[in-house]
Design an enzyme around this catalytic site. Structure first.
Site, PDB file in Angstrom:
ATOM      1  N   CYS A   2      44.462  17.784  14.079  1.00 34.24           N
ATOM      2  CA  CYS A   2      43.599  16.691  14.497  1.00 34.24           C
ATOM      3  C   CYS A   2      42.177  17.194  14.702  1.00 34.24           C
ATOM      4  O   CYS A   2      41.953  18.260  15.266  1.00 34.24           O
ATOM      5  CB  CYS A   2      44.059  16.003  15.774  1.00 34.24           C
ATOM      6  SG  CYS A   2      45.699  15.318  15.644  1.00 34.24           S
ATOM      7  N   ARG A  27      41.531  19.495   9.376  1.00 34.77           N
ATOM      8  CA  ARG A  27      42.392  19.671  10.545  1.00 34.77           C
ATOM      9  C   ARG A  27      43.552  18.681  10.580  1.00 34.77           C
ATOM     10  O   ARG A  27      44.438  18.783  11.421  1.00 34.77           O
ATOM     11  CB  ARG A  27      41.570  19.528  11.829  1.00 34.77           C
ATOM     12  CG  ARG A  27      40.442  20.523  11.942  1.00 34.77           C
ATOM     13  CD  ARG A  27      39.649  20.274  13.203  1.00 34.77           C
ATOM     14  NE  ARG A  27      40.421  20.541  14.384  1.00 34.77           N
ATOM     15  CZ  ARG A  27      40.513  21.714  14.989  1.00 34.77           C
ATOM     16  NH1 ARG A  27      39.866  22.741  14.500  1.00 34.77           N
ATOM     17  NH2 ARG A  27      41.248  21.857  16.069  1.00 34.77           N
ATOM     18  N   TRP A  75      46.652  14.630  12.466  1.00 36.00           N
ATOM     19  CA  TRP A  75      47.807  15.319  11.896  1.00 36.00           C
ATOM     20  C   TRP A  75      48.963  14.909  12.794  1.00 36.00           C
ATOM     21  O   TRP A  75      49.010  15.289  13.968  1.00 36.00           O
ATOM     22  CB  TRP A  75      47.592  16.830  11.924  1.00 36.00           C
ATOM     23  CG  TRP A  75      48.683  17.598  11.240  1.00 36.00           C
ATOM     24  CD1 TRP A  75      48.823  17.799   9.901  1.00 36.00           C
ATOM     25  CD2 TRP A  75      49.786  18.269  11.868  1.00 36.00           C
ATOM     26  NE1 TRP A  75      49.948  18.549   9.646  1.00 36.00           N
ATOM     27  CE2 TRP A  75      50.557  18.853  10.821  1.00 36.00           C
ATOM     28  CE3 TRP A  75      50.206  18.440  13.177  1.00 36.00           C
ATOM     29  CZ2 TRP A  75      51.717  19.592  11.070  1.00 36.00           C
ATOM     30  CZ3 TRP A  75      51.356  19.169  13.423  1.00 36.00           C
ATOM     31  CH2 TRP A  75      52.104  19.739  12.380  1.00 36.00           C
ATOM     32  N   ASN A  99      43.408  15.655  20.732  1.00 38.45           N
ATOM     33  CA  ASN A  99      43.938  16.733  19.892  1.00 38.45           C
ATOM     34  C   ASN A  99      44.815  17.590  20.784  1.00 38.45           C
ATOM     35  O   ASN A  99      44.344  18.110  21.794  1.00 38.45           O
ATOM     36  CB  ASN A  99      42.782  17.570  19.319  1.00 38.45           C
ATOM     37  CG  ASN A  99      43.286  18.823  18.608  1.00 38.45           C
ATOM     38  OD1 ASN A  99      44.392  18.840  18.095  1.00 38.45           O
ATOM     39  ND2 ASN A  99      42.470  19.855  18.590  1.00 38.45           N
ATOM     40  N   GLY A 100      46.102  17.715  20.430  1.00 36.56           N
ATOM     41  CA  GLY A 100      47.020  18.513  21.241  1.00 36.56           C
ATOM     42  C   GLY A 100      48.342  17.784  21.393  1.00 36.56           C
ATOM     43  O   GLY A 100      48.636  16.847  20.652  1.00 36.56           O
ATOM     44  N   GLU A 480      52.380  37.029   0.818  1.00 38.17           N
ATOM     45  CA  GLU A 480      51.182  36.196   0.847  1.00 38.17           C
ATOM     46  C   GLU A 480      51.080  35.351  -0.428  1.00 38.17           C
ATOM     47  O   GLU A 480      50.762  34.161  -0.384  1.00 38.17           O
ATOM     48  CB  GLU A 480      49.937  37.076   1.053  1.00 38.17           C
ATOM     49  CG  GLU A 480      48.607  36.372   0.974  1.00 38.17           C
ATOM     50  CD  GLU A 480      48.477  35.173   1.898  1.00 38.17           C
ATOM     51  OE1 GLU A 480      49.305  35.008   2.809  1.00 38.17           O
ATOM     52  OE2 GLU A 480      47.553  34.367   1.680  1.00 38.17           O
ATOM     53  N   LYS A 484      51.059  31.166  -0.524  1.00 44.96           N
ATOM     54  CA  LYS A 484      49.897  30.501  -1.125  1.00 44.96           C
ATOM     55  C   LYS A 484      50.358  29.504  -2.184  1.00 44.96           C
ATOM     56  O   LYS A 484      49.917  28.366  -2.221  1.00 44.96           O
ATOM     57  CB  LYS A 484      48.996  31.576  -1.752  1.00 44.96           C
ATOM     58  CG  LYS A 484      47.553  31.221  -1.839  1.00 44.96           C
ATOM     59  CD  LYS A 484      46.755  31.664  -0.642  1.00 44.96           C
ATOM     60  CE  LYS A 484      47.296  31.164   0.663  1.00 44.96           C
ATOM     61  NZ  LYS A 484      46.759  31.812   1.821  1.00 44.96           N
ATOM     62  N   GLU A 487      52.351  26.463  -0.514  1.00 43.66           N
ATOM     63  CA  GLU A 487      51.645  25.461   0.294  1.00 43.66           C
ATOM     64  C   GLU A 487      50.779  24.524  -0.535  1.00 43.66           C
ATOM     65  O   GLU A 487      50.606  23.372  -0.168  1.00 43.66           O
ATOM     66  CB  GLU A 487      50.849  26.090   1.443  1.00 43.66           C
ATOM     67  CG  GLU A 487      49.634  26.870   1.060  1.00 43.66           C
ATOM     68  CD  GLU A 487      48.912  27.467   2.272  1.00 43.66           C
ATOM     69  OE1 GLU A 487      48.832  26.835   3.316  1.00 43.66           O
ATOM     70  OE2 GLU A 487      48.422  28.605   2.143  1.00 43.66           O
ATOM     71  N   HIS A 503      70.789  42.787  -4.409  1.00 47.28           N
ATOM     72  CA  HIS A 503      71.763  42.607  -3.316  1.00 47.28           C
ATOM     73  C   HIS A 503      72.046  41.137  -3.057  1.00 47.28           C
ATOM     74  O   HIS A 503      72.552  40.780  -1.992  1.00 47.28           O
ATOM     75  CB  HIS A 503      71.262  43.319  -2.058  1.00 47.28           C
ATOM     76  CG  HIS A 503      71.137  44.796  -2.249  1.00 47.28           C
ATOM     77  ND1 HIS A 503      72.229  45.629  -2.364  1.00 47.28           N
ATOM     78  CD2 HIS A 503      70.048  45.583  -2.438  1.00 47.28           C
ATOM     79  CE1 HIS A 503      71.827  46.868  -2.579  1.00 47.28           C
ATOM     80  NE2 HIS A 503      70.492  46.867  -2.630  1.00 47.28           N
ATOM     81  N   LYS A 602      44.789  22.782   8.848  1.00 46.67           N
ATOM     82  CA  LYS A 602      44.188  24.111   8.877  1.00 46.67           C
ATOM     83  C   LYS A 602      44.455  24.857  10.185  1.00 46.67           C
ATOM     84  O   LYS A 602      44.789  26.027  10.186  1.00 46.67           O
ATOM     85  CB  LYS A 602      42.686  23.959   8.654  1.00 46.67           C
ATOM     86  CG  LYS A 602      41.911  25.253   8.615  1.00 46.67           C
ATOM     87  CD  LYS A 602      42.151  25.964   7.321  1.00 46.67           C
ATOM     88  CE  LYS A 602      41.390  27.266   7.232  1.00 46.67           C
ATOM     89  NZ  LYS A 602      41.971  28.102   6.165  1.00 46.67           N
TER      90      LYS A 602
HETATM   91  C1  AGP Z   1      47.503  29.997   5.104  1.00 50.80           C
HETATM   92  O1  AGP Z   1      47.129  29.689   3.837  1.00 50.80           O
HETATM   93  C2  AGP Z   1      47.871  28.995   6.021  1.00 50.80           C
HETATM   94  N1  AGP Z   1      47.508  27.719   5.769  1.00 50.80           N
HETATM   95  C3  AGP Z   1      48.459  29.379   7.356  1.00 50.80           C
HETATM   96  O2  AGP Z   1      49.576  30.161   7.123  1.00 50.80           O
HETATM   97  C4  AGP Z   1      47.529  30.097   8.379  1.00 50.80           C
HETATM   98  O3  AGP Z   1      47.230  31.365   7.914  1.00 50.80           O
HETATM   99  C5  AGP Z   1      48.231  30.147   9.749  1.00 50.80           C
HETATM  100  O4  AGP Z   1      48.447  28.846  10.188  1.00 50.80           O
HETATM  101  C6  AGP Z   1      47.468  30.943  10.769  1.00 50.80           C
HETATM  102  O5  AGP Z   1      46.229  30.385  11.042  1.00 50.80           O
HETATM  103  P1  AGP Z   1      45.123  31.192  11.838  1.00 50.80           P
HETATM  104  O6  AGP Z   1      44.729  32.343  10.982  1.00 50.80           O
HETATM  105  O7  AGP Z   1      44.005  30.212  12.028  1.00 50.80           O
HETATM  106  O8  AGP Z   1      45.746  31.643  13.118  1.00 50.80           O
END
Ligand code: AGP
Length: 607
Positions: A2, A27, A75, A99-100, A480, A484, A487, A503, A602
């Site tokens: 949010c 956000r 969100w 927000n929260g 990683e 990527k 998502e 395995h 984000k």
């Molecule tokens: C990465 O592409 C993400 N969208 C997500 O995993 C992100 O890295 C994670 O939520 C941590 O966020 P931060 O670095 O703001 O703590």
């Protein structure tokens, strides 16, 4: 999670709010809304969908004028995506955005029901607005102080009281709020990206404080009603950093910004003799004295940066390092004491689980150090020491430049610690630093591989499952690469330690299954090649990434990406860029919303 914004001043509020919400949309983008004073009436416009839908609704109401209002981009947490559940919420004399998460909303709802008050939405936020209205008898400050006693959970609120036109009351516990006063008036928002148009100077509203915004000033009160002067901060980037600048997506722009982000993060930390210098970060030379273990904790991509950091720390320092997912760490009763160094990593500095992990570490008397991108964020403020990544604002939900900047900080720490502990001589340390500097031109070169990345993406875009395999640093990087791709392309993928495939998981590899094999590490290169043969024998489509143009049997792969050669330790930087480009172009080819993938946001400020 949010985005919120409030404005009161001399100009048209709807413009400030809509532009602010566009900047904050990363956000959350389930719904959006604004509420503005229209003399002593508060008009609300809200809608499901993105801020662009809200803008259309607002434009269709040319009579909608105001100089004071609040705006929200959601969100969804409690309650589905619907117009009713969208913010702002109004009850009686009170209209607010939030927000929260209000954790005790159910208990409060029962109390309010006993008073004959019932919500119309399924949100925790509506309970908060009902509570505030219930407590309100004409004195906003008294009401908000009382509300803080009732509310449990995290919140940043911007509140309009119907009988206080032109004034915005803001309250914070856990969720971020930054504010500035400028020529146009007073602005408050979840993130600096919404304020940068108005000022480079701002302050972070301290926890459990109340800010009162009028067109002429912002006054901040602590919980005892005392006026406080928050510390002013300054950002060294401008509007253009928070805009696409000609790129079709923020993610692509941020991928291309990596050389600059790394330059800004590394260069100020190099001293004479090409040695690391972290004195400006306030890191004492004694930080590792008595430390017998390091724990790195973070979420998502930041946690993956930690996986690489662990390898580097253990190689160079010979101190045991574990990497813990913050949301697990905080509930595991971890063994920590004053001999433990806990490193938290976070782009936003607000991730709720990482913040909770940091607090847990502090309560266990560990030394705490954070690697953070957003200045003045909660994690930065609460850590004993902070090392900032100077990546500039990262807007795309998929983290790219923040990740490689986090890696560079971990490498700088590893080299600095190794030098301090006598594990690296000055000469060797200087060579390592030279290696770190070489990643910048190497990444510039890697970025020119975009046509190849596009071509590969065309061939993986329709697959249902995909595997990333690697060993050592390459396995950490594969994790990683996998997140990527998942998502932003919505393709299922898994990262596997290449030696572990046989395995169990190898049974999933069939004719045409794409396997991205990251093989940059010379010490395990021949083992990797054997693992690639194993998947090839099952018909896998292999995309091979090597460090330099190794001679490889061309029957082993469908595509070969030969990265510019770097010594093994540094190959994750260039390989990361290739994996980012593959994810990006795959998402583009699938016609998806690259910057704002479904269900995600984000900054994850809920637990
Ligand atoms: C990465 O592409 C993400 N969208 C997500 O995993 C992100 O890295 C994670 O939520 C941590 O966020 P931060 O670095 O703001 O703590």
């Amino acid at each position: 999670m949010c985005g919120i914004i409030g404005f009161t001043g001399q100009t048209e509020a709807k413009n400030v709010l809509l532009e602010g919400l566009e900047a904050l949309e990363y956000r959350g983008y389930d719904s959006a809304g604004i509420a503005c004073f229209n003399n002593d009436v508060i008009d609300t416009i809200k809608t499901t969908g993105k801020v662009s839908s809200l803008r259309k609704k607002v434009v269709a109401m040319p009579e909608f004028h105001s100089t004071c209002g609040i705006g929200h981009t959601r969100w969804a947490t409690h309650g589905g995506v619907s117009d009713t559940n969208s913010h702002p919420h109004t009850f009686g004399k009170v209209t607010l955005i939030h927000n929260g998460i209000i954790e005790n909303y159910h208990e409060l709802e029962t109390k309010l029901a006993a008073e004959g008050k019932f919500p119309v939405s399924q949100t925790d936020t509506e309970i908060a607005v009902m509570l505030i209205d219930y407590l309100y008898h004409g004195n906003p400050m008294e009401t908000l102080k009382k509300a803080m006693d009732y509310l449990e959970g995290t919140y940043a609120f911007c509140i309009l009281f119907k009988d206080r036109p032109g004034v915005i009351y803001c309250l914070r516990n856990g969720s971020p709020l930054v504010a500035c006063h400028c020529e146009e008036g007073s602005v408050i928002a979840s993130d600096m990206v919404a304020l940068i148009k108005y000022s480079k100077e701002y302050f972070v509203l301290p926890e459990q404080h109340i800010a009162v915004l009028t067109k002429d000033q912002i006054t901040v009160f602590d919980a005892k009603d005392k006026v406080v002067m928050p510390k002013m901060l300054y950002v060294n980037w401008d509007m253009s950093a928070a805009m696409k600048g000609g790129y079709p997506h923020f993610m692509l722009k941020e991928i291309y910004e990596q050389p600059e982000a790394l330059r800004s993060t590394i260069m100020p930390r190099i001293a004479k003799g090409n040695l690391p210098d972290l004195t400006n970060d306030g890191l004492p030379h004694t930080i590792l004295d008595s430390v017998n273990r390091i724990i790195i904790t973070a979420c998502g991509t930041a946690m993956h940066a930690g996986l690489i950091g662990r390898v580097m720390f253990e190689r160079l320092l010979r101190i045991p390092v574990t990497v813990e997912i913050a949301s697990e760490f905080r509930y595991q009763k971890p063994i920590i004491d004053s001999n433990t160094l806990v490193i938290t990593i976070s782009q936003s500095g607000e991730t709720a689980d990482t913040l909770a992990a940091l607090r847990l570490a502090k309560s266990g008397h560990a030394k705490t150090l954070s690697i953070v991108n957003v200045k003045g964020s909660s994690i930065a403020r609460e850590s004993d020491y902070v090392m900032y990544t100077h990546a500039g604002p990262e807007i795309a939900v998929a983290s790219t430049k923040a990740y490689t900047a986090q890696l560079s900080c971990l490498y700088l720490l590893a080299f600095d610690f190794a030098l301090e502990k006598g594990r690296l001589s000055e000469e060797d340390c200087s060579k390592e630093m030279e290696g770190l500097l070489q990643i910048i031109p190497a990444i510039e070169k890697t970025l020119t591989f975009h046509p190849l990345a596009k071509e590969i993406s065309r061939n993986i875009k329709d697959c249902e499952d995909l595997f990333f395999i690697g060993r050592g640093l390459d396995y950490a990087l594969s994790c990683e690469g996998s997140i990527k791709l998942k998502e932003i392309s919505y393709i299922h993928s898994e990262a596997y330690a290449a030696g572990e495939l046989k395995h169990g998981t190898l049974s999933l590899v069939t004719e045409g299954t794409p396997v991205i094999a990251v093989a940059t590490q010379s010490s395990v290169y021949s083992k990797m090649i054997s693992n690639i043969r194993e998947v090839r024998a099952r018909g896998a489509m292999v995309i091979l990434i090597t460090n330099g143009n190794n001679t490889v049997d061309s029957s082993l792969y469908d595509y070969h990406v030969p990265l510019p050669y770097l010594s093994d330790n540094f190959a994750p930087f260039t390989a990361a860029v290739v994996l980012q480009m593959l994810a990006y172009y795959t998402s583009v080819q699938r016609g998806l919303d690259v910057d704002q993938p479904r269900n995600l946001a984000k900054s994850v400020t809920v637990e």
